[in-house]
Write an enzyme that holds these catalytic residues in place. Sequence first.
Site, mmCIF file in Angstrom:
data_model
loop_
_atom_site.group_PDB
_atom_site.id
_atom_site.type_symbol
_atom_site.label_atom_id
_atom_site.label_comp_id
_atom_site.label_asym_id
_atom_site.label_seq_id
_atom_site.Cartn_x
_atom_site.Cartn_y
_atom_site.Cartn_z
ATOM 1 N N ASN A 107 43.578 56.753 41.913
ATOM 2 C CA ASN A 107 42.361 56.092 41.097
ATOM 3 C C ASN A 107 42.550 54.592 41.509
ATOM 4 O OD1 ASN A 107 41.028 55.287 39.032
ATOM 5 N ND2 ASN A 107 42.763 54.404 38.037
ATOM 6 N N HIS A 109 42.145 50.522 40.150
ATOM 7 C CA HIS A 109 42.109 49.751 38.873
ATOM 8 C C HIS A 109 42.019 48.593 39.290
ATOM 9 C CE1 HIS A 109 42.834 49.513 34.636
ATOM 10 N NE2 HIS A 109 43.607 48.407 34.909
HETATM 11 C C1 GAR Z 1 35.544 49.174 39.567
HETATM 12 O O1 GAR Z 1 36.034 47.788 39.274
HETATM 13 C C2 GAR Z 1 36.939 49.851 39.259
HETATM 14 O O2 GAR Z 1 38.098 49.487 39.699
HETATM 15 C C3 GAR Z 1 36.978 50.047 37.433
HETATM 16 O O3 GAR Z 1 35.465 50.221 37.452
HETATM 17 C C4 GAR Z 1 34.832 49.783 38.531
HETATM 18 C C5 GAR Z 1 33.801 50.654 38.887
HETATM 19 O O4 GAR Z 1 33.021 50.025 39.790
HETATM 20 N N1 GAR Z 1 37.781 50.887 37.349
HETATM 21 C C6 GAR Z 1 38.510 51.151 36.241
HETATM 22 O O5 GAR Z 1 38.541 50.164 35.271
HETATM 23 C C7 GAR Z 1 39.099 52.222 35.754
HETATM 24 N N2 GAR Z 1 40.044 52.042 34.965
HETATM 25 P P1 GAR Z 1 32.185 50.927 40.709
HETATM 26 O O6 GAR Z 1 31.396 51.807 40.022
HETATM 27 O O7 GAR Z 1 30.961 49.836 41.550
HETATM 28 O O8 GAR Z 1 32.888 51.580 41.887
#
Ligand code: GAR
Length: 201
Positions: A107, A109
């Site tokens: 994952n 984060h």
């Molecule tokens: C990213 O910033 C990722 O780190 C976060 O969601 C965004 C997705 O962006 N994930 C979380 O917060 C998980 N807990 P993306 O769809 O453009 O990759």
Amino acid sequence: MKRIGILISGRGSNCEAIAKNVLAGNIPGAEIAAVIANRTSAAGLDIARGMGLEAIALPSRGLDREAYDAQLIGELNARNVDLVCLAGYMRLLSASFIRAFPMRILNIHPSLLPAFPGLDAQHQAFDYGVKISGCTVHFVDEHLDHGPIILQAPVPVLMGDTADTLSSRILLEEHKIYSEAIRIVISGRYRIEGRTVILEG
Ligand code: GAR
């Protein structure tokens, strides 16, 4: 070849960055088996299709976690997925899912864990007034944003930053360290002691 299944919920920019690196041969021994979104509207699905990848909408709405995750396991196993990469996948996984892919789920984060787990981590960090935030790639275990950390990148908070400008700079680092972490895991050049991932070579 190790086959990667990428799970997304929305924009899909991490998925795109990983796929670009895989397609460019920057992650030796890796291929993308499929991109699966739990929301039909996930923009990342179109991006994945545009890159020639199999992109599957598997809507989770209205399904309980066990029932949905059983479908997800079925789709991933049907494609012989070795490594599951959560890339903005905004749904908790069941214990059954995690047991189906032991230490084979990663994952990303957007904070320096263990600080600011959960939703809107960049905003949480900004509102808290931290001077340095960043992002973390970790193995997924049965607790939220918790498993052994593979890589982290720090991102300083600058004068005049807003939560959004900070988020954008964190995202640039996410795009770098996620592929690097996948490269490490696929190379097998690491071991885990307790909760510490020791990188070898
Ligand atoms: C990213 O910033 C990722 O780190 C976060 O969601 C965004 C997705 O962006 N994930 C979380 O917060 C998980 N807990 P993306 O769809 O453009 O990759």
